[in-house]
Design a protein around this motif. Structure first.
Motif, short mmCIF file in Angstrom:
data_model
loop_
_atom_site.label_atom_id
_atom_site.label_comp_id
_atom_site.label_asym_id
_atom_site.label_seq_id
_atom_site.Cartn_x
_atom_site.Cartn_y
_atom_site.Cartn_z
N PRO A 55 -27.18 23.31 -15.95
CA PRO A 55 -25.91 23.80 -16.02
C PRO A 55 -25.56 25.10 -16.23
O PRO A 55 -24.52 25.67 -15.70
CB PRO A 55 -25.32 22.71 -16.90
N ALA A 56 -26.25 25.74 -17.20
CA ALA A 56 -25.95 27.05 -17.44
C ALA A 56 -26.37 28.13 -16.42
O ALA A 56 -25.63 29.06 -16.45
CB ALA A 56 -26.76 27.65 -18.76
N ASP A 57 -27.18 27.57 -15.23
CA ASP A 57 -27.44 28.57 -14.19
C ASP A 57 -26.48 28.31 -13.06
O ASP A 57 -26.62 28.97 -12.15
CB ASP A 57 -28.75 28.43 -13.78
N ARG A 58 -25.44 27.38 -13.25
CA ARG A 58 -24.76 27.19 -11.87
C ARG A 58 -23.42 28.28 -12.25
O ARG A 58 -23.20 28.81 -12.96
CB ARG A 58 -23.80 25.71 -12.49
N ARG A 90 -22.68 31.25 -14.83
CA ARG A 90 -22.98 32.55 -14.43
C ARG A 90 -21.88 33.48 -14.69
O ARG A 90 -21.81 34.57 -15.19
CB ARG A 90 -23.64 32.62 -13.38
N VAL A 91 -20.72 33.12 -14.30
CA VAL A 91 -19.34 33.87 -14.19
C VAL A 91 -18.93 34.08 -15.70
O VAL A 91 -18.65 35.31 -16.18
CB VAL A 91 -18.23 33.32 -13.60
N GLY A 92 -18.97 32.80 -16.39
CA GLY A 92 -18.70 32.96 -17.81
C GLY A 92 -19.39 33.97 -18.71
O GLY A 92 -18.89 34.81 -19.54
N ARG A 93 -20.71 34.01 -18.51
CA ARG A 93 -21.75 34.74 -19.23
C ARG A 93 -21.32 36.36 -18.68
O ARG A 93 -21.65 37.05 -19.62
CB ARG A 93 -23.14 34.49 -18.85
N ALA A 100 -20.32 39.25 -21.16
CA ALA A 100 -20.98 40.65 -21.24
C ALA A 100 -20.22 41.78 -20.97
O ALA A 100 -20.38 42.85 -21.46
CB ALA A 100 -22.39 40.67 -20.15
N VAL A 101 -19.34 41.49 -19.86
CA VAL A 101 -18.47 42.61 -19.87
C VAL A 101 -17.48 42.95 -20.92
O VAL A 101 -17.32 44.03 -21.12
CB VAL A 101 -17.49 42.58 -18.46
N GLY A 102 -17.08 41.87 -21.48
CA GLY A 102 -16.05 42.13 -22.83
C GLY A 102 -16.75 42.73 -23.66
O GLY A 102 -16.28 43.44 -24.57
N ALA A 103 -17.95 42.34 -23.95
CA ALA A 103 -18.99 42.94 -24.96
C ALA A 103 -19.06 44.36 -24.79
O ALA A 103 -19.09 45.36 -25.66
CB ALA A 103 -20.32 42.37 -25.33
#
Length: 107
Positions: free
Chosen positions: A49-52, A56-59, A63-66
Motif C-alpha cells: 500500500p505504501a508503494d501505490r 507515493r504522492v503523499g511521500r 519531501a517537498v514540504g520538508a
C-alpha cells in the motif's frame, strides 16, 4: 488511410500472393483490454500500500514540504471559545464594540 482501408489493401495483396488474409482490425481489442484489466488488478493486490500512487504522492509532497522548510500543518483554532478566559486575543467579545473598549453601563 484508416484501419479499414489498410485492411482492405492488405487483404487484396494477400489474395494476389495466395497468402492468408490478415485478421480484421479490432479483433483482439476486447481480449487485450481484459488482459490489461486483469494485470492491473493483479498488480494492485501484490503491491505494498505504501508503494501505490496515493502513498507515493503523499511521500513526495511531504519531501517537498520538508525541503521548503514547511512543517506539518497546525490544527485550526476552534471557531467559538468554550470559556471566556480561553478567548483568543484580537477577537472581540459580543459585549465589546469593535474598537475593543468595554461599554459603560447605563443606569
Amino acid at each position: 488511410m484508416n484501419a479499414t482501408q489498410q485492411h482492405m489493401l492488405d487483404a487484396y495483396r494477400a489474395a494476389q500472393r495466395d497468402e492468408a488474409a490478415p485478421i480484421l482490425p479490432g479483433t483482439g481489442t476486447a481480449q487485450a483490454a481484459r488482459e490489461i484489466h486483469r494485470w492491473r488488478r493483479f498488480r494492485a493486490v501484490i503491491t505494498d500500500p505504501a508503494d501505490r500512487l496515493p502513498g507515493r504522492v503523499g511521500r513526495g509532497l511531504r519531501a517537498v514540504g520538508a525541503a521548503l522548510g514547511l512543517g506539518p500543518r497546525l490544527p485550526l483554532p476552534s471557531p467559538t471559545p468554550t470559556h471566556p478566559e480561553k478567548r483568543q486575543p484580537n477577537v472581540p467579545h459580543r459585549a465589546e464594540p469593535a474598537d475593543g473598549h468595554p461599554r459603560k453601563a447605563v443606569r
